[in-house]
Structures are given as C-alpha cells and as structure tokens.
Design an enzyme around this catalytic site. Structure first.
Site, PDB file in Angstrom:
ATOM      1  N   HIS A 141       0.928  -1.313  -0.115  1.00  0.00           N
ATOM      2  CA  HIS A 141       0.045   0.177  -0.104  1.00  0.00           C
ATOM      3  C   HIS A 141       0.912   1.286  -0.063  1.00  0.00           C
ATOM      4  O   HIS A 141       0.231   2.440  -0.467  1.00  0.00           O
ATOM      5  CB  HIS A 141      -0.927  -0.079   1.282  1.00  0.00           C
ATOM      6  CG  HIS A 141      -0.294   0.108   2.593  1.00  0.00           C
ATOM      7  ND1 HIS A 141       0.190  -0.724   3.252  1.00  0.00           N
ATOM      8  CD2 HIS A 141      -0.031   1.307   3.255  1.00  0.00           C
ATOM      9  CE1 HIS A 141       0.767  -0.112   4.454  1.00  0.00           C
ATOM     10  NE2 HIS A 141       0.639   1.179   4.321  1.00  0.00           N
ATOM     11  N   ASP A 171       0.248  -7.762   1.284  1.00  0.00           N
ATOM     12  CA  ASP A 171       0.572  -6.290   1.609  1.00  0.00           C
ATOM     13  C   ASP A 171       2.149  -6.019   1.317  1.00  0.00           C
ATOM     14  O   ASP A 171       2.685  -5.239   2.083  1.00  0.00           O
ATOM     15  CB  ASP A 171       0.075  -5.870   2.873  1.00  0.00           C
ATOM     16  CG  ASP A 171       0.302  -4.379   2.799  1.00  0.00           C
ATOM     17  OD1 ASP A 171       0.038  -3.449   1.786  1.00  0.00           O
ATOM     18  OD2 ASP A 171       0.484  -3.630   4.014  1.00  0.00           O
ATOM     19  N   SER A 253       5.158   2.140   8.091  1.00  0.00           N
ATOM     20  CA  SER A 253       4.643   0.963   6.918  1.00  0.00           C
ATOM     21  C   SER A 253       5.841   0.748   6.187  1.00  0.00           C
ATOM     22  O   SER A 253       6.562   1.416   5.644  1.00  0.00           O
ATOM     23  CB  SER A 253       3.360   1.425   6.137  1.00  0.00           C
ATOM     24  OG  SER A 253       2.117   1.401   6.952  1.00  0.00           O
TER      25      SER A 253
END
Length: 398
Positions: A141, A171, A253
């Site tokens: 993402h 992901d 992230s």
C-alpha cells in the site's frame, strides 16, 4: 759437601713429617682434602636443570587449569568472560541503543508522490534494504498506484526507484534503486519469538521530519489472524501477523520490527493496525511469512499461489451428522474446480487427504502444492459424499 748434608737433613725432616702424619701425630693439624671442582660444578648444573624442569611442569599445569576455568566461565556466560561481561555491560544494559545503531542505516524513507515528498505520512513510508545492490522491501500500500517513487537513504541521499514486484494479498512489495554496497538488514527467525520478547520498531512514522525514529515495546502476541476486506473486490484476506505494543504509525509502514539482536523479525504494517484502530496495538508481517513472498517478487515479479477456482469459501456445518466444510458460492470458468465438476452449493470437506472446515485450512493445504498438481477431493452434495480429482491452477490477482 755442605749442600749434600743440608739436602739429606731436609729429606729426613720431610720423611719424619709424613711418618708422624701416618702415625696420627698432629704436627700440622688435621689434613683436609678438597673435592674435585669439575665434579662439584656438574652436580650444581644438574640441580639447576632439575629446578627448571620442575618449574616448567608446575607452570604448565597451572596454565592449563586457568584455561579450563576460563573456558568454563565462557560456556556458562554465553561466550563472555567476567571481564568481558563488565566491559560490555553498557550494551547489555541498553540493547535498544545497540539495535538502533545497527539497523537504522538499513532503513529508508519512501515517497510515492512527485511533489511534497515525505512531508506527510500519507505521502511517505519506510523500507528495508534487503540486498546490497538496491533491492528494498516495503508494503504494497506504500507504493500502490505511485507514478514516481523516490527513496531517501539514511545519509539523506535520494534515489529514484522502480517496482520489481508487488502483492496485494500479503501487503508486500519489492522496489529497486540503482546503487551498490548498500548496508543490508539481517533477517531473523520469527518462529523463535516468544510473548514478552523485546520488540523495536524503526522507520519514518510521521514523514521526513521524524525519519529514522525508534520505538520499543514487547511482543504482545504471536500468530494473530487479521481479516481485511478488499472494498473493490469484496475479497477477504487473512493476515498472519505479530502483535506488538511498540508504536507503529502511518509512515512506519514497510519499516523493520527487530529483536534484541538487531535482526528483522517483522515488517511493520500500519494498514493492518488501522483496521483494528486500538491504542498500543501494532502489527507486523513475520519474516518467515514474508521471505518466500519476497523471493517470488524478486524472481517473478509476483507471488505464484495455487488455487482451485472457487468463490465464497464460507465455513459451514450441515446435515444431521453435522458435516463441516467449505461452502462454494460460485466457480470460476475454466478453473480446476470447474473442470472437475464442482458446482455452487457444493461443500468441500476434504482435499489432498486433509479435512478442511474453513477457507484458511483449504488455503494452507493448497499452499503446499505447485500449480499443475492433481489432488483428490471429497465434496458433500445432496446429502451424499462424492470423490473427484482437481488440478490446481494459479491464483489470479484480483
């Protein structure tokens, strides 16, 4: 004539002296004979050599005892002698500092926008240098839909990057910059983690101004399963993740979750954390789960997963006997399931010799085989069990 008489008298006196000595008369006192000098020196030499030999043997025995004692100390203290333990006490007392210094050079900032790079968390993320020639791991993402990707190294040098491969299901993504001799993160074994172990998160939590931030906590739980719904396709993805209370914010992230040895044992994902929306709860994809995916992304640009070609997969229990299995809502055209004759409303109760009660168990069985493998399958249809064979196909990206 006089000289002869004198000589004769002298001889007579000398003879008398020796005779008196032989007869025990003490004219000159006791006669003492000295020992031979050569013999005396030889004995002294032997004494010195003997002393040296005894000293050498004694010293050797003492030294061996000291070595054995030191070795014993090392074995007990994990390879560190008491002096070394004292010397390294500073590192032992603050492992977070040591880990931060070791891992931070391998963490990069990632921008997915051409303008305003790294200014806000929404436009930035983190990455981990996987190979010295420029391969970098991050979250899917973070680079999803990016028109241009830029990477900022720990020395503030900025490089353009391209996507090598990405996988929405896990992901995870791999990007690459044109560089060499980059510092590389060491990946550890996430299966060895225990609840309560130290957990250290390193990344860029809130944009460029907070790059290289380190937060710490513990491993809160292992093998957590988080379901995330894809709003576009309606598909649900089950993430098997590590839970930690180390702070993981949006820009974290793709950054690293490390153990106390400075090994990466998880790849942080704020996307998963945002679904839960709870304070003090962060999630990371375990390295053991990620390694095979990463290697597929580098080699093929995608993750090759096996599938049978069904939709739905709801767990269900039916019938008087309580038959449990995976309910088939629909079947993909041309898939292995379609060719094998599986139809909507069928219930898959066994595949590859393994009972399956839900989609997760079904996926775990399929994951052990390659595309093209032929598996036996049992389905429940109309109150009866039917046996068929299915040829596995490749799971297509949604």
């Amino acid at each position: 004539m006089g000289n002869k008489n004198n000589y004769k008298a002298h001889e007579e006196i000398r003879d008398a002296m020796w005779k008196n000595a032989e007869s025990g008369n003490d004219i000159f006192g006791e006669i003492i004979f000295r020992k031979n000098n050569k013999k005396n020196y030889f004995k002294s030499f032997l004494k010195v050599v003997s002393f040296i030999l005894i000293a050498s043997i004694s010293g050797g025995v003492t030294a061996q005892y000291a070595i054995n004692k030191e070795k014993s100390t090392k074995d007990i203290s994990g390879g560190l002698s008491p002096s070394a333990l004292v010397k390294n006490r500073g590192i032992a007392d603050n492992p977070i500092l040591a880990v931060s210094q070791k891992v931070s050079p391998t963490i990069v900032g990632i921008s997915n926008k051409e303008k305003g790079i790294w200014d806000t968390p929404e436009e930035s993320g983190s990455g981990i240098i996987y190979k010295s020639d420029g391969f970098i791991i991050t979250n899917y993402h973070v680079v999803e839909g990016a028109t241009e990707i830029k990477v900022k190294l720990s020395n503030d040098y900025v490089l353009k990057a391209k996507v090598v491969g990405s996988d929405a299901i896990s992901d995870l993504a791999v990007i690459k910059v044109e560089a060499s001799n980059l510092p590389v993160a060491k990946f550890g074994d996430s299966s060895k983690l225990k609840v309560g172990d130290l957990a250290i998160a390193i990344g860029n939590p809130l944009g460029d101004q907070f790059s290289g931030s380190t937060t710490a906590g513990i491993i809160s739980a292992l093998d957590r399963k988080i379901n995330i719904l894809n709003e576009k396709t309606g598909e649900q993805t089950i993430y098997k993740v590590i839970q930690t209370d180390a702070a993981i914010n949006p820009g974290n992230s793709g950054g690293a979750l490390c153990n106390s040895y400075g090994e990466v044992i998880g790849i942080n994902s704020f996307k998963i954390n945002s679904v839960i929306g709870s304070e003090g709860t962060g999630f990371a994809i375990g390295t053991n789960e990620a390694k095979e995916i990463i290697n597929d992304l580098i080699t093929y640009g995608k993750v090759i997963r096996t599938a049978i070609g069904i939709y739905g997969g709801t767990a269900i229990s039916v019938g008087a006997d309580g038959v449990e299995g995976v309910y088939v809502q629909d079947v993909a055209r041309g898939s292995g399931a379609a060719v094998a004759g599986i139809m909507p409303t069928d219930i898959i109760i066994e595949i590859g010799g393994k009972n399956v009660k839900n989609m997760e168990q079904l996926s775990n069985v399929l994951g052990k085989y390659k595309v093209g493998a032929k598996l036996s399958c049992k389905i429940w249809r109309g109150g009866k069990v039917k046996e068929i064979s299915i040829i596995l196909s490749e799971l297509k990206a949604q």
